[in-house]
Design an enzyme around this catalytic site. Structure first.
Site, PDB file in Angstrom:
ATOM      1  N   LEU A 180      -0.455  22.280 -15.642  1.00 12.49           N
ATOM      2  CA  LEU A 180       1.355  22.168 -15.331  1.00 12.49           C
ATOM      3  C   LEU A 180       1.512  22.664 -13.924  1.00 12.49           C
ATOM      4  O   LEU A 180       0.409  23.612 -14.165  1.00 12.49           O
ATOM      5  CB  LEU A 180       1.539  23.173 -16.538  1.00 12.49           C
ATOM      6  CG  LEU A 180       1.666  22.457 -17.963  1.00 12.49           C
ATOM      7  CD1 LEU A 180       2.129  23.482 -18.899  1.00 12.49           C
ATOM      8  CD2 LEU A 180       2.669  21.406 -18.349  1.00 12.49           C
ATOM      9  N   ASP A 181       2.093  22.220 -13.476  1.00 14.50           N
ATOM     10  CA  ASP A 181       2.692  22.685 -12.085  1.00 14.50           C
ATOM     11  C   ASP A 181       3.900  24.094 -12.047  1.00 14.50           C
ATOM     12  O   ASP A 181       4.551  24.118 -13.352  1.00 14.50           O
ATOM     13  CB  ASP A 181       3.863  21.695 -11.619  1.00 14.50           C
ATOM     14  CG  ASP A 181       3.428  20.132 -11.140  1.00 14.50           C
ATOM     15  OD1 ASP A 181       1.425  19.962 -11.422  1.00 14.50           O
ATOM     16  OD2 ASP A 181       3.217  19.401 -11.112  1.00 14.50           O
TER      17      ASP A 181
END
Length: 300
Positions: free
Chosen positions: A41-42
């Site tokens: 996930l960013d």
């Protein structure tokens, strides 16, 4: 302090943390360096980060269900170099489209499509992650990749020019890119203003726990008792279960096939007669073969 050697820990990742940051923090808290996850996930994205502990790390590429579900806000009238609000603004424009135009274009993006990986991504070209080239101001030639958008649901407009969507998609889908493309179909610049992953494979946001709560429970030694760490078999919950006795159990541990096995052809999560999870196996033309064991072989 809790020391865990095997299992699946669904984490509700906070904003501002990379997936690597989460693993680094958990390595100390859980007393093991052998950690992995089922999908990055960013930093700005929150939600389901499935952390794998010990032998469970081998489950990452073996899950039968690797689809993801996201809820996020698309913002019209703005384009950035990263495709989200963390980037440098490249273009602004008056918002001249709304809900009607959005609903008209959404069906175009459902199904099998091809996406060009964004420059600010971890995709490697010639051995180098694209984001490293992007930070140097370079643009690298990329090849569009096939992804599948199973469904897009419109959840409403929290503010003028902002539209919240729920997207169910295949592994490898970039929601930032999808939102930019939806905006382009509306003749508008667009960027991702907010994103939360609410499902990853068989795991949902309801099964996740906030990282601070996990760290506190690990520190005071109550994490195992809380039941937050799930069995490795939870990663394969969509597969049918198969219980084996002797000698099939011994054959699986020794890597030997079991002929004339009374089960339909297919892939199974396998348990012994005590209910202990052994691993994955495949039945083909009546022959049972081990795919991957997730238990201690010394149990034989």
């Amino acid at each position: 302090m809790t020391k865990l050697q095997n299992g699946v820990l669904p984490v509700d990742k906070p904003a501002g943390w990379t997936s690597f940051d989460v693993l680094a923090k958990l390595r100390g808290a859980l007393g093991t360096r052998r950690l992995g996850h089922t999908g990055t996930l960013d930093p700005m994205v929150t939600g389901v980060l499935v952390v794998l502990i010990g032998p469970a790390t081998a489950a990452a590429d073996r899950q039968p269900d690797q689809d993801k579900t996201y809820e996020g806000t698309l913002r019209l009238g703005l384009a950035t170099d990263t495709g989200d609000l963390t980037g440098t603004v490249l273009r602004t424009a008056p918002v001249t489209a709304g809900e009607r135009e959005l609903l008209a274009v959404l069906p175009r993006f459902v199904g099998n499509i091809r996406q060009l990986p964004p420059m600010y991504s971890a995709v490697k070209v010639n051995g180098q992650p694209l984001y490293k080239a992007a930070r140097q101001g370079k643009t690298v030639e990329r090849t569009p990749r096939p992804v599948t958008i199973h469904a897009i649901d419109y959840l409403g407009s929290p503010a003028p020019g902002d539209f919240t969507l729920r997207v169910r998609c295949s592994k490898g889908t970039y929601i930032r890119t999808l939102f930019e493309e939806i905006g382009a179909a509306m003749d508008q610049p667009a960027t991702m203003a907010w994103l939360r992953r609410v499902q990853a494979g068989p795991f949902t946001i309801d099964q996740c726990h906030p990282l601070p709560d996990i760290l506190a429970a690990a520190q005071d030694g109550t994490l195992a008792q809380k039941g937050w760490v799930l069995g490795v078999d939870s990663a394969f919950s969509t597969l049918p279960a198969l219980t084996v006795g002797e000698p099939a159990r011994t054959h699986l541990f020794n890597g030997c096939p079991t002929s004339r096995y009374p089960a339909e052809d297919g892939r199974y999560r396998v348990y012994d007669e005590t209910g202990g999870f052994l691993g994955l196996a495949v039945v083909e033309q009546g022959v049972l073969r081990v795919e991957k064991l997730f238990c201690d072989r010394e149990r034989t």
